[in-house]
Design an enzyme around this catalytic site. Structure first.
Site, short mmCIF file in Angstrom:
data_model
loop_
_atom_site.label_atom_id
_atom_site.label_comp_id
_atom_site.label_asym_id
_atom_site.label_seq_id
_atom_site.Cartn_x
_atom_site.Cartn_y
_atom_site.Cartn_z
N ALA A 1 0.84 -1.20 0.00
CA ALA A 1 0.00 0.00 0.00
C ALA A 1 0.88 1.25 0.00
CB ALA A 1 -0.92 0.00 1.21
N GLU A 2 1.93 1.22 0.77
CA GLU A 2 2.83 2.37 0.82
C GLU A 2 3.51 2.58 -0.53
OE1 GLU A 2 4.24 2.41 5.47
OE2 GLU A 2 4.88 0.79 4.19
N TYR A 3 3.89 1.45 -1.13
CA TYR A 3 4.53 1.50 -2.44
C TYR A 3 3.57 2.13 -3.46
CZ TYR A 3 6.89 -0.17 -6.64
OH TYR A 3 7.52 -0.25 -7.84
N ASP A 4 2.33 1.68 -3.42
CA ASP A 4 1.34 2.18 -4.37
C ASP A 4 1.14 3.69 -4.24
OD1 ASP A 4 1.05 -0.36 -5.24
OD2 ASP A 4 -0.83 -0.75 -4.16
N SER B 1 25.92 -22.02 -27.07
CA SER B 1 25.18 -22.94 -26.22
C SER B 1 26.19 -23.72 -25.39
CB SER B 1 24.31 -23.86 -27.07
OG SER B 1 25.13 -24.66 -27.85
N GLU C 1 26.49 -23.44 -11.21
CA GLU C 1 25.24 -22.67 -11.26
C GLU C 1 24.08 -23.56 -11.67
OE1 GLU C 1 25.88 -19.59 -14.16
OE2 GLU C 1 27.73 -18.91 -13.20
N LYS D 1 21.16 -24.69 -13.85
CA LYS D 1 20.84 -24.36 -15.24
C LYS D 1 19.34 -24.15 -15.32
CE LYS D 1 21.65 -25.92 -19.97
NZ LYS D 1 20.31 -25.82 -20.54
N ASP E 1 15.71 -23.45 -16.59
CA ASP E 1 14.99 -23.80 -17.80
C ASP E 1 14.03 -22.67 -18.15
OD1 ASP E 1 14.42 -25.39 -19.88
OD2 ASP E 1 13.26 -26.87 -18.76
N ARG F 1 18.01 -15.14 -27.87
CA ARG F 1 19.21 -15.76 -28.41
C ARG F 1 19.08 -16.05 -29.90
NH1 ARG F 1 20.90 -21.74 -26.99
NH2 ARG F 1 22.46 -21.94 -28.61
N GLU G 1 18.75 -15.51 -17.98
CA GLU G 1 17.62 -16.36 -18.30
C GLU G 1 16.33 -15.72 -17.78
OE1 GLU G 1 18.72 -19.01 -19.93
OE2 GLU G 1 17.10 -20.48 -19.90
N TYR H 1 23.58 -14.37 -15.67
CA TYR H 1 24.66 -15.30 -15.37
C TYR H 1 25.95 -15.01 -16.14
CZ TYR H 1 22.53 -17.57 -19.44
OH TYR H 1 21.98 -17.81 -20.66
N LYS I 1 31.40 -23.98 -14.67
CA LYS I 1 32.23 -23.06 -15.47
C LYS I 1 33.61 -22.93 -14.82
CE LYS I 1 28.11 -20.42 -16.71
NZ LYS I 1 27.32 -19.19 -16.58
N LYS J 1 23.49 -32.40 -16.89
CA LYS J 1 22.03 -32.44 -16.88
C LYS J 1 21.51 -33.36 -15.79
CE LYS J 1 19.87 -30.59 -19.79
NZ LYS J 1 19.68 -30.71 -21.23
N CYS K 1 -21.85 -34.54 -21.15
CA CYS K 1 -21.07 -34.70 -19.93
C CYS K 1 -20.94 -36.19 -19.62
CB CYS K 1 -21.77 -33.98 -18.77
SG CYS K 1 -21.02 -34.36 -17.17
N CYS L 1 -23.16 -36.78 -16.10
CA CYS L 1 -24.62 -36.64 -16.02
C CYS L 1 -25.31 -36.80 -17.37
CB CYS L 1 -25.00 -35.31 -15.39
SG CYS L 1 -24.65 -33.90 -16.44
N CYS M 1 -19.75 -28.68 -18.60
CA CYS M 1 -21.06 -29.28 -18.34
C CYS M 1 -21.84 -28.18 -17.63
CB CYS M 1 -20.91 -30.50 -17.43
SG CYS M 1 -22.47 -30.96 -16.66
N CYS N 1 -25.22 -31.69 -11.77
CA CYS N 1 -24.40 -32.82 -12.22
C CYS N 1 -23.66 -33.40 -11.00
CB CYS N 1 -23.40 -32.34 -13.26
SG CYS N 1 -22.09 -33.53 -13.62
#
Ligand code: IVH
Length: 687
Positions: free
Chosen positions: A34-37, A82, A114, A116, A118, A137, A177, A229, A293, A317, A411, A414, A429, A434
């Site tokens: 609220a303060e942020y807003d 890659s 690190e 990886k 996805d 990329r 990422e 990264y 790395k 992986k 359905c 039913c 449905c 049902c």
């Protein structure tokens, strides 16, 4: 245009950027939403009144309002390569041997390990601190310009450095990422489901789909985040290692994955990889491996690349969570809202230690698009703790006996005809009586997020319905011990416990009752808002759509669903029956009009002699109201509280543009804050 407004705008931007960084990057907010807003609203108003002062890095300018005709192509100054994958410890060992062979014998190696992630790779370019480009990329050489979408991601800085006083590199490209945190993904999907929109299969698809929207307003509504990264290139700064690069990017204000580790030895690396392999489900992001790395950039340079992948890194992986099995049959489930969803019955198959017999098929549109047929060999996947999913058929293994699936016209429970939206994504449905829907509604009412009735799961709900004892949630409150005792699986103890649990649910807070009613779009969060605002079911039932929409965060879908719900005679009767069973229908928590803004989040420095107030007393007073007192003046100081004979601190505060206040000002601020607590928002005057 007075200098004051300019200063105020500048200050607001600093505050908003700072608090947004605390919230989205450090995950450690200092002020309430609220303060942020209030800060954002003030900045929006000032910018509206002074449009010439709007700059592209203003936090109000994240979301553009024009869809693009298409994404422009951009060439990467340095290709985005890659990684070579390794699927076993042996392959990682072999990688290390190759690395060692290429380097002098006495080289000491350090590694950075690190997760990886996805998600979707992105390169962000900043010129003199300003974000000028975000690119995908693509094929590694040429990507797509997604600047407008990247700007909407909350933890992507529009300007760097975000807070520290440090030199701005003239040009820098960071790589990272874009992903969707799991908790936010789940919440988004739940919200989409209640709105009757198709849900996303997994966080990766959701992230990729969201980033590839031509309309940045759509991307802005999706909970995307960035972890950086790597540095693609940087001018004017010398970085010696991967670890330094991460530290430097973190200092500039980028989010760097806190799970990244500097490993002094290969056994540390292996240990790290094994640890994350076991912990992958606990992460709030999807990771499909660990990237290892070589830390030193000089050594990275010596090692170079083969083809498209560097020799100095490898992706270890995690074991696959995919398997292939036969899809025996497609069945259809009917949910609480009547939505029909297909699922697959499979030949049982082992997948990361669990036997899988069923998998989600998502929705009918997905099913048709992927042309999944009964009898197909299909790829299934388990991701995190989510139910396994059918990814798609292995078409090469078809024998000709596979049977395409037809979306049911009736359905399956039913037998009433179904209705569907235009794209046939969601099929319903429409029969509220049902049995499938009724049982699910009872189960939902009793669930932990709603009325929290212990011992009333799906099986009990189905049993009570079958026995004709409960056809509506109101019937639960008429159940007697005699009716329950002797039912399948019910002895006297269990019967008594259930009666007690049902009775206890009569005193639940209003938001739980609202959640339990299962109105489209009114999940827990919305129900809490509604309960806070209306404070009784009668007040809510009497509100019109506009009134409901006026509550922060509620859209037309929900307000329409709510008014429709309360207009229905059947639902009015249900509420009356619940009322006569003494189910609580009001919110009795005390009214908190606004949060106390007080001095929270503000940093003070005290200097000189304050008339009638010792420095310690002043410090106590500030801290008692949530403020922070620091001993030296910096750019982070909000106020210098200065008395007689203030010395060098005063000069420094002046040179940094820190606001100067006296004892009276401080007392007035605290008083204002207290007025704020009793009903008036005082932030505007405070800051
Ligand atoms: S480094 C030359 N680090 O994996 C090194 N990549 O197959 C380039 N990825 O598309 C990448 N997490 O988007 C690196 N911690 C991480 C990563 C990571 C995810 C993705 C990256 C790239 C793919 C490489």
């Amino acid at each position: 245009m007075t200098e004051n407004i300019k200063d105020r705008i500048k200050r607001l931007r600093e505050l908003i950027n700072y608090h947004s960084y605390r919230y989205h990057t450090l995950d450690a907010p200092e002020i309430t939403d609220a303060e942020y807003d209030v800060l954002v609203q003030e900045l929006e108003r000032l910018e509206r009144e002074n449009p010439l002062l709007i700059t592209p890095d203003s936090p109000t300018q994240r979301v553009g309002n024009e869809p693009l005709p298409e994404f422009a192509k951009v060439e990467h100054p340095y290709p985005m390569t890659s990684l070579t994958d390794a699927f076993s410890r042996e392959e990682v060992d072999a990688w290390l041997e190759r690395v060692c062979r290429l380097l002098p014998d006495d080289t000491t190696l350090q590694f950075v390990a690190e997760p990886k992630i996805d998600g979707l790779a992105v390169a962000l370019t900043y010129e003199n601190g300003l974000l000028v480009r975000g690119a995908t990329r693509g094929d590694g050489q040429i990507g797509e310009d997604i600047t407008a979408n990247v700007r909407t991601i909350r933890n992507v800085p529009l300007r760097i450095p975000v807070q520290d006083d440090m030199a701005v590199p003239p040009r820098i490209e960071v790589r990272g990422e874009i992903y969707m945190p799991r908790d936010l993904f789940d919440r988004m999907n739940e919200e989409r489901e209640v709105r009757g929109e198709a849900s996303f299969a997994n966080p990766r698809n959701a992230a990729a789909g969201s980033v590839r929207q031509l309309d940045p307003r759509i991307t802005a509504g999706r909970p995307l985040r960035l972890f950086v990264y790597a540095i693609g290139f940087v001018e004017g700064v010398k970085v010696e290692s991967q670890w330094d690069a991460l530290a430097y990017m973190r200092q500039l204000g980028f989010a760097v994955n806190p799970d990244i580790r500097l490993c002094e030895s290969y056994s540390d690396v292996v240990h790290y990889a094994e640890e994350w392999m076991n912990k992958r489900d606990e992460l709030n992001y999807e990771a499909d491996g660990v990237v290892i790395k070589i830390n030193s950039l000089a050594l990275q340079g010596q090692l170079g690349a083969v083809g498209n992948a560097p020799r100095w890194a490898i992706a270890y992986k995690f074991p696959s969570r995919e398997a292939i099995t036969r899809l025996q049959e497609i069945r259809v489930n009917v949910g609480r809202t009547g939505a029909l969803t297909p699922y697959a019955v499979l030949d049982p198959v082992q997948l990361s230690g669990v036997t899988i017999r069923q998998a989600s098929l998502h929705n009918f549109e997905d099913l048709a698009r992927k042309d999944i047929r009964q009898g197909d060999m299909v790829v299934i996947k388990r991701a995190g703790d989510v139910i396994p999913q059918v990814i798609g058929p292995v078409e090469g293994l078809r024998t000709g006996v596979e049977v395409p699936f037809e979306v049911p016209a009736a359905c399956p429970v039913c037998g009433e005809p179904v209705v569907s939206d235009e794209e046939r994504v969601v099929v319903y449905c429409d029969n509220p009586t049902c049995p499938a829907q009724v049982v699910r509604r009872i189960e939902h009412w009793a669930s932990r997020g709603a009325m929290d009735i212990d011992g009333m799961g799906e099986k009990v709900a189905a049993l009570l319905y079958e026995k004709g004892l409960v056809k509506s949630v109101a019937d639960l409150y008429d159940l007697t011990f005699a009716q329950l005792e002797g039912l399948e699986g019910f002895g006297p103890k269990r019967a008594e416990n259930l009666i007690q649990a049902i009775a206890a649910s009569k005193d639940r807070p209003l938001w739980r009752l609202l959640t339990g009613l299962g109105i489209l779009g009114a999940g827990e969060q919305v129900s809490r808002l509604l309960a806070d605002h209306f404070r009784s079911i009668d007040a809510l039932a009497g509100a019109d759509e506009q009134e409901i929409e006026a509550i922060a965060g509620l859209g037309p879908h929900v307000s329409h669903a709510l008014t429709t719900f309360f207009a229905h005679e059947r639902n009015q009767e249900l509420i009356e029956r619940l009322r006569s069973a003494s189910v609580n229908m009001v919110d009795e928590t005390p009214v908190v009009v606004t949060e106390t803004i007080s001095l929270e989040g503000l940093t003070f420095v005290i200097t000189g002699t304050l008339d009638g107030l010792s420095r310690d007393q002043a410090k106590e007073l500030i801290e008692a109201h949530g403020g922070h007192v620091s001993s030296s003046v910096s750019a982070k100081t909000d106020y210098l509280l200065a008395g007689e004979n203030a010395g060098s601190k005063l000069d420094k505060a002046r040179s940094l543009g820190v606001k100067l206040i006296g004892k009276e000002d401080l007392l007035a601020m605290i008083e204002n804050a207290e007025i704020g607590a009793s009903g008036e928002i005082s932030t505007g005057r405070l800051l």
